[in-house]
Design a protein around this motif. Sequence first.
Motif, short mmCIF file in Angstrom:
data_model
loop_
_atom_site.label_atom_id
_atom_site.label_comp_id
_atom_site.label_asym_id
_atom_site.label_seq_id
_atom_site.Cartn_x
_atom_site.Cartn_y
_atom_site.Cartn_z
N GLU A 209 0.76 -1.12 -0.04
CA GLU A 209 -0.08 -0.04 -0.04
C GLU A 209 1.00 1.41 -0.07
OE1 GLU A 209 -2.85 0.15 3.35
OE2 GLU A 209 -3.43 -2.02 2.70
N LEU A 212 2.74 1.98 -3.30
CA LEU A 212 1.71 2.45 -4.23
C LEU A 212 1.43 3.88 -4.08
CD1 LEU A 212 -0.75 -0.68 -4.76
CD2 LEU A 212 1.11 -0.11 -6.26
N ARG A 219 6.17 1.56 -9.97
CA ARG A 219 5.73 0.97 -8.28
C ARG A 219 4.77 -0.34 -8.42
NH1 ARG A 219 4.12 5.94 -9.84
NH2 ARG A 219 1.80 5.97 -10.14
N GLU A 220 4.03 -0.36 -9.66
CA GLU A 220 3.00 -1.23 -9.80
C GLU A 220 3.45 -2.72 -9.77
OE1 GLU A 220 -0.38 -0.38 -12.12
OE2 GLU A 220 -0.68 1.62 -11.19
N ALA A 223 5.36 -3.65 -6.49
CA ALA A 223 4.25 -4.07 -5.66
C ALA A 223 3.74 -5.56 -5.80
CB ALA A 223 3.28 -3.10 -5.45
#
Length: 246
Positions: A209, A212, A219-220, A223
Motif C-alpha cells: 500500500e 503504491l 511501483r505497480e 508491488a
Amino acid sequence: MRVAALYDIHGNLPALEAVLAEVDEAKVDTILIGGDVASGPMPAETMALLEARSEEVRFVRGNADRVLDFSGNPGGDLELWRQSRLWVAEQIGERRLELLAALPLDETIDIDGLGAVRFCHGAPGSDEEVITRVTPEDRLLGLLEGVAEQVVVCGHTHVQFDRKVRDKRVANAGSVGFPYEAAPAAYWLVLGPDLSFRRADYDVARAVELILTTGFPNREKYARDLAEVDPGRPERVSRLIEFGPD
Ligand SMILES: [Mn+2]
C-alpha cells in the motif's frame, strides 16, 4: 567480529526497518550493505536510515547503484526502467549518487570462526555476473579463480543459498527488499562464528500500500512482484536467471 550482510534492499523501507530491528538484537559490529541499496520506491528514506546507524556500515556496489548508468539491459520495459532510475536519482540527490557510483566492488572482512570473508554483489570483482543455486560447478570455479578467501558472500540474484565448491563456501545473503523467495519477507545473513541465514517477517500488504503511494514509476510491477507467493519460485527464478527462458 560479527557482520550483518544486508543485500538488495532496493529502496524497500519497511523491509529494511524490519531487518534493522533484528540487527539490533544480533549484536553485530558491522553492517555490510551488499549493493542495490536505493533503487526502488523509497530510495532517500532508505539511505537516510542507513546513514543514521551507530555501528560501522560498509558498502559494496551493485549494478543498480550505478543509478545513471544505462548501459545494462534489464529486460522488460526499457523506458520504464530508465524513468525509474531517473526518479531514484532525483530523490537521493547528487551527493549520494556520487557516493554510490564510487563504491568498491569487493570488501574483505575478518570474521570470528570464518576467517577472511569476501563480499561482492554479483561475483568477485563484478556487480553484474550472476551466481545462483543452480550455477554449474565449472562456471562457478571460473568465477572464483584467484580468490584467496575461503568464504564468498554475494547477492544480486535475490535467492538465498549456501554452496560448497572445492575448498570454498559461496553464500547468497538473499534480498532484504525484493526477494524471489517462496514467501514475501526480508532475507539477510549474519556472519560469525558461522553463517546464519535469516528471514524477517513484516507486514507486506501494508508495504505494498505504501509503495503504491510513492512516485516510483515502476511501483505497480514492484508491488505485485513483492507480494507474490509461490513455493516453486526460488528454483524457477534461479533457473531462469542461470539458463534463460526454456
Ligand atoms: Mn543487482
